[in-house]
Structure formats: structure tokens, C-alpha cells
Motif scaffolding. Sequence first.
Motif, PDB file in Angstrom:
ATOM      1  N   ASP A 111       0.835  -1.201   0.000  1.00 39.22           N
ATOM      2  CA  ASP A 111       0.000   0.000   0.000  1.00 39.22           C
ATOM      3  C   ASP A 111       0.873   1.257   0.000  1.00 39.22           C
ATOM      4  O   ASP A 111       0.388   2.363   0.049  1.00 39.22           O
ATOM      5  CB  ASP A 111      -0.955   0.014   1.198  1.00 39.22           C
ATOM      6  CG  ASP A 111      -0.234  -0.019   2.539  1.00 39.22           C
ATOM      7  OD1 ASP A 111       1.008  -0.220   2.567  1.00 39.22           O
ATOM      8  OD2 ASP A 111      -0.905   0.146   3.570  1.00 39.22           O
ATOM      9  N   ARG A 112       2.179   1.068  -0.069  1.00 37.52           N
ATOM     10  CA  ARG A 112       3.143   2.164  -0.034  1.00 37.52           C
ATOM     11  C   ARG A 112       3.625   2.518  -1.440  1.00 37.52           C
ATOM     12  O   ARG A 112       3.284   1.868  -2.411  1.00 37.52           O
ATOM     13  CB  ARG A 112       4.363   1.760   0.803  1.00 37.52           C
ATOM     14  CG  ARG A 112       4.058   1.068   2.105  1.00 37.52           C
ATOM     15  CD  ARG A 112       3.820   2.034   3.253  1.00 37.52           C
ATOM     16  NE  ARG A 112       3.349   1.355   4.440  1.00 37.52           N
ATOM     17  CZ  ARG A 112       4.107   0.766   5.347  1.00 37.52           C
ATOM     18  NH1 ARG A 112       5.421   0.757   5.207  1.00 37.52           N
ATOM     19  NH2 ARG A 112       3.569   0.187   6.403  1.00 37.52           N
ATOM     20  N   GLU A 113       4.459   3.546  -1.500  1.00 38.72           N
ATOM     21  CA  GLU A 113       5.048   3.917  -2.788  1.00 38.72           C
ATOM     22  C   GLU A 113       5.981   2.802  -3.256  1.00 38.72           C
ATOM     23  O   GLU A 113       6.698   2.208  -2.454  1.00 38.72           O
ATOM     24  CB  GLU A 113       5.826   5.224  -2.673  1.00 38.72           C
ATOM     25  CG  GLU A 113       6.405   5.671  -4.016  1.00 38.72           C
ATOM     26  CD  GLU A 113       7.014   7.049  -3.964  1.00 38.72           C
ATOM     27  OE1 GLU A 113       6.270   8.039  -4.015  1.00 38.72           O
ATOM     28  OE2 GLU A 113       8.252   7.111  -3.854  1.00 38.72           O
ATOM     29  N   VAL A 114       5.952   2.544  -4.533  1.00 41.80           N
ATOM     30  CA  VAL A 114       6.805   1.525  -5.136  1.00 41.80           C
ATOM     31  C   VAL A 114       7.430   2.097  -6.404  1.00 41.80           C
ATOM     32  O   VAL A 114       6.804   2.866  -7.126  1.00 41.80           O
ATOM     33  CB  VAL A 114       6.008   0.224  -5.428  1.00 41.80           C
ATOM     34  CG1 VAL A 114       4.896   0.469  -6.412  1.00 41.80           C
ATOM     35  CG2 VAL A 114       6.913  -0.889  -5.908  1.00 41.80           C
ATOM     36  N   ARG A 115       8.691   1.753  -6.642  1.00 40.66           N
ATOM     37  CA  ARG A 115       9.402   2.183  -7.850  1.00 40.66           C
ATOM     38  C   ARG A 115       9.887   0.937  -8.564  1.00 40.66           C
ATOM     39  O   ARG A 115      10.542   0.080  -7.956  1.00 40.66           O
ATOM     40  CB  ARG A 115      10.590   3.070  -7.497  1.00 40.66           C
ATOM     41  CG  ARG A 115      11.347   3.551  -8.715  1.00 40.66           C
ATOM     42  CD  ARG A 115      12.504   4.471  -8.334  1.00 40.66           C
ATOM     43  NE  ARG A 115      12.976   5.194  -9.477  1.00 40.66           N
ATOM     44  CZ  ARG A 115      13.833   4.717 -10.387  1.00 40.66           C
ATOM     45  NH1 ARG A 115      14.298   3.501 -10.263  1.00 40.66           N
ATOM     46  NH2 ARG A 115      14.215   5.466 -11.403  1.00 40.66           N
ATOM     47  N   ARG A 167      13.655   2.447 -18.426  1.00 38.95           N
ATOM     48  CA  ARG A 167      12.275   2.768 -18.047  1.00 38.95           C
ATOM     49  C   ARG A 167      12.122   2.706 -16.537  1.00 38.95           C
ATOM     50  O   ARG A 167      12.744   1.892 -15.870  1.00 38.95           O
ATOM     51  CB  ARG A 167      11.302   1.769 -18.671  1.00 38.95           C
ATOM     52  CG  ARG A 167      11.414   1.670 -20.163  1.00 38.95           C
ATOM     53  CD  ARG A 167      10.532   0.602 -20.696  1.00 38.95           C
ATOM     54  NE  ARG A 167      11.041  -0.711 -20.259  1.00 38.95           N
ATOM     55  CZ  ARG A 167      10.926  -1.803 -20.976  1.00 38.95           C
ATOM     56  NH1 ARG A 167      10.307  -1.775 -22.135  1.00 38.95           N
ATOM     57  NH2 ARG A 167      11.403  -2.952 -20.542  1.00 38.95           N
ATOM     58  N   ALA A 168      11.247   3.577 -16.017  1.00 39.91           N
ATOM     59  CA  ALA A 168      10.930   3.547 -14.587  1.00 39.91           C
ATOM     60  C   ALA A 168       9.479   3.969 -14.405  1.00 39.91           C
ATOM     61  O   ALA A 168       8.971   4.823 -15.133  1.00 39.91           O
ATOM     62  CB  ALA A 168      11.847   4.474 -13.806  1.00 39.91           C
ATOM     63  N   ILE A 169       8.815   3.347 -13.446  1.00 38.96           N
ATOM     64  CA  ILE A 169       7.442   3.711 -13.122  1.00 38.96           C
ATOM     65  C   ILE A 169       7.318   3.733 -11.605  1.00 38.96           C
ATOM     66  O   ILE A 169       7.904   2.902 -10.911  1.00 38.96           O
ATOM     67  CB  ILE A 169       6.432   2.749 -13.792  1.00 38.96           C
ATOM     68  CG1 ILE A 169       5.019   3.297 -13.685  1.00 38.96           C
ATOM     69  CG2 ILE A 169       6.551   1.350 -13.232  1.00 38.96           C
ATOM     70  CD1 ILE A 169       4.033   2.627 -14.619  1.00 38.96           C
ATOM     71  N   VAL A 170       6.576   4.731 -11.102  1.00 40.76           N
ATOM     72  CA  VAL A 170       6.400   4.916  -9.664  1.00 40.76           C
ATOM     73  C   VAL A 170       4.914   5.064  -9.398  1.00 40.76           C
ATOM     74  O   VAL A 170       4.194   5.690 -10.178  1.00 40.76           O
ATOM     75  CB  VAL A 170       7.146   6.191  -9.178  1.00 40.76           C
ATOM     76  CG1 VAL A 170       6.932   6.421  -7.695  1.00 40.76           C
ATOM     77  CG2 VAL A 170       8.619   6.113  -9.503  1.00 40.76           C
ATOM     78  N   GLY A 171       4.451   4.499  -8.306  1.00 45.84           N
ATOM     79  CA  GLY A 171       3.055   4.637  -7.925  1.00 45.84           C
ATOM     80  C   GLY A 171       2.867   4.295  -6.456  1.00 45.84           C
ATOM     81  O   GLY A 171       3.771   3.784  -5.809  1.00 45.84           O
ATOM     82  N   HIS A 200      -2.004   1.533  -8.113  1.00 48.17           N
ATOM     83  CA  HIS A 200      -3.312   2.050  -7.738  1.00 48.17           C
ATOM     84  C   HIS A 200      -3.462   3.574  -7.738  1.00 48.17           C
ATOM     85  O   HIS A 200      -4.558   4.071  -7.975  1.00 48.17           O
ATOM     86  CB  HIS A 200      -3.705   1.501  -6.366  1.00 48.17           C
ATOM     87  CG  HIS A 200      -3.743  -0.002  -6.347  1.00 48.17           C
ATOM     88  ND1 HIS A 200      -4.690  -0.729  -7.016  1.00 48.17           N
ATOM     89  CD2 HIS A 200      -2.913  -0.893  -5.767  1.00 48.17           C
ATOM     90  CE1 HIS A 200      -4.461  -2.014  -6.833  1.00 48.17           C
ATOM     91  NE2 HIS A 200      -3.386  -2.150  -6.083  1.00 48.17           N
ATOM     92  N   ALA A 201      -2.414   4.327  -7.447  1.00 45.57           N
ATOM     93  CA  ALA A 201      -2.574   5.785  -7.354  1.00 45.57           C
ATOM     94  C   ALA A 201      -1.240   6.488  -7.604  1.00 45.57           C
ATOM     95  O   ALA A 201      -0.177   5.884  -7.488  1.00 45.57           O
ATOM     96  CB  ALA A 201      -3.101   6.163  -5.968  1.00 45.57           C
ATOM     97  N   GLU A 202      -1.336   7.778  -7.914  1.00 48.53           N
ATOM     98  CA  GLU A 202      -0.165   8.646  -8.082  1.00 48.53           C
ATOM     99  C   GLU A 202       0.875   8.018  -9.013  1.00 48.53           C
ATOM    100  O   GLU A 202       2.069   8.052  -8.752  1.00 48.53           O
ATOM    101  CB  GLU A 202       0.452   8.969  -6.725  1.00 48.53           C
ATOM    102  CG  GLU A 202      -0.508   9.651  -5.769  1.00 48.53           C
ATOM    103  CD  GLU A 202       0.041   9.780  -4.369  1.00 48.53           C
ATOM    104  OE1 GLU A 202       1.279   9.915  -4.210  1.00 48.53           O
ATOM    105  OE2 GLU A 202      -0.760   9.736  -3.416  1.00 48.53           O
ATOM    106  N   VAL A 203       0.422   7.454 -10.116  1.00 50.75           N
ATOM    107  CA  VAL A 203       1.299   6.745 -11.045  1.00 50.75           C
ATOM    108  C   VAL A 203       1.974   7.734 -11.992  1.00 50.75           C
ATOM    109  O   VAL A 203       1.328   8.607 -12.557  1.00 50.75           O
ATOM    110  CB  VAL A 203       0.504   5.692 -11.847  1.00 50.75           C
ATOM    111  CG1 VAL A 203       1.414   4.983 -12.836  1.00 50.75           C
ATOM    112  CG2 VAL A 203      -0.173   4.704 -10.908  1.00 50.75           C
ATOM    113  N   ARG A 204       3.272   7.559 -12.137  1.00 52.85           N
ATOM    114  CA  ARG A 204       4.023   8.367 -13.094  1.00 52.85           C
ATOM    115  C   ARG A 204       5.183   7.516 -13.606  1.00 52.85           C
ATOM    116  O   ARG A 204       5.648   6.614 -12.932  1.00 52.85           O
ATOM    117  CB  ARG A 204       4.514   9.669 -12.471  1.00 52.85           C
ATOM    118  CG  ARG A 204       5.350   9.498 -11.234  1.00 52.85           C
ATOM    119  CD  ARG A 204       5.387  10.782 -10.386  1.00 52.85           C
ATOM    120  NE  ARG A 204       6.228  10.612  -9.234  1.00 52.85           N
ATOM    121  CZ  ARG A 204       5.892  10.018  -8.098  1.00 52.85           C
ATOM    122  NH1 ARG A 204       4.688   9.501  -7.962  1.00 52.85           N
ATOM    123  NH2 ARG A 204       6.737   9.926  -7.099  1.00 52.85           N
ATOM    124  N   GLY A 205       5.635   7.818 -14.810  1.00 52.20           N
ATOM    125  CA  GLY A 205       6.691   7.023 -15.393  1.00 52.20           C
ATOM    126  C   GLY A 205       7.629   7.848 -16.244  1.00 52.20           C
ATOM    127  O   GLY A 205       7.325   8.985 -16.607  1.00 52.20           O
TER     128      GLY A 205
END
Length: 86
Positions: free
Chosen positions: A46-50, A56-60, A75-80
Motif C-alpha cells: 500500500d506504499r510507494e513503489v518504484r 524505463r521507470a514507473i512509480v506509484g 493504484h494511485a499517483e502513477v508516473r513514469g
Amino acid sequence: LSQDGDEVFLYDDVLVVREAAAGIAEARMQTSFLHVVRARSLVRTDREVRIAEGGRAIVGRGMEYDNESRQLSLHAEVRGSFEAKQ
């Protein structure tokens, strides 16, 4: 580790690495908490993951990965970010 060994709880600086193979770049997943449900081949947080692989990189925030279906959901705050091929 749960009493029956079916669930694993990892805390703090969690790093999961998939080693590079022929034609496949190394992949790294970093988070501060990871819950592994072995019987269901499920990994979640349920925490931030990178997640980074090659250029390539994606964080959410919040993630679920089903190893059987090979489906990953953020699930949320996704950016890549993706490096352009040269």
C-alpha cells in the motif's frame, strides 16, 4: 513471516531484483513494505513503489502483482519515465 509460512511481510528498504537474461534487462522494485502471499502467488503493497528496467521507470502508490497471470496494477499517483531509443 506468518506462523504457517504462507505470508511474508518485508519492511523498510525492500529491494526485489530480477537478474538480466538473454535479451531481458535487469529489473528492480523498491518499496518500504511488501506483503507476499505465497499460496496465491500474490505480491502487494500500500506504499510507494518504484519499478525500473533498462531505461524505463514507473512509480506509484499501492501495487498488486499476480505472478500466475503476470498482471501488475499500480493504484494511485502513477508516473513514469522512458528513455528515447537512439
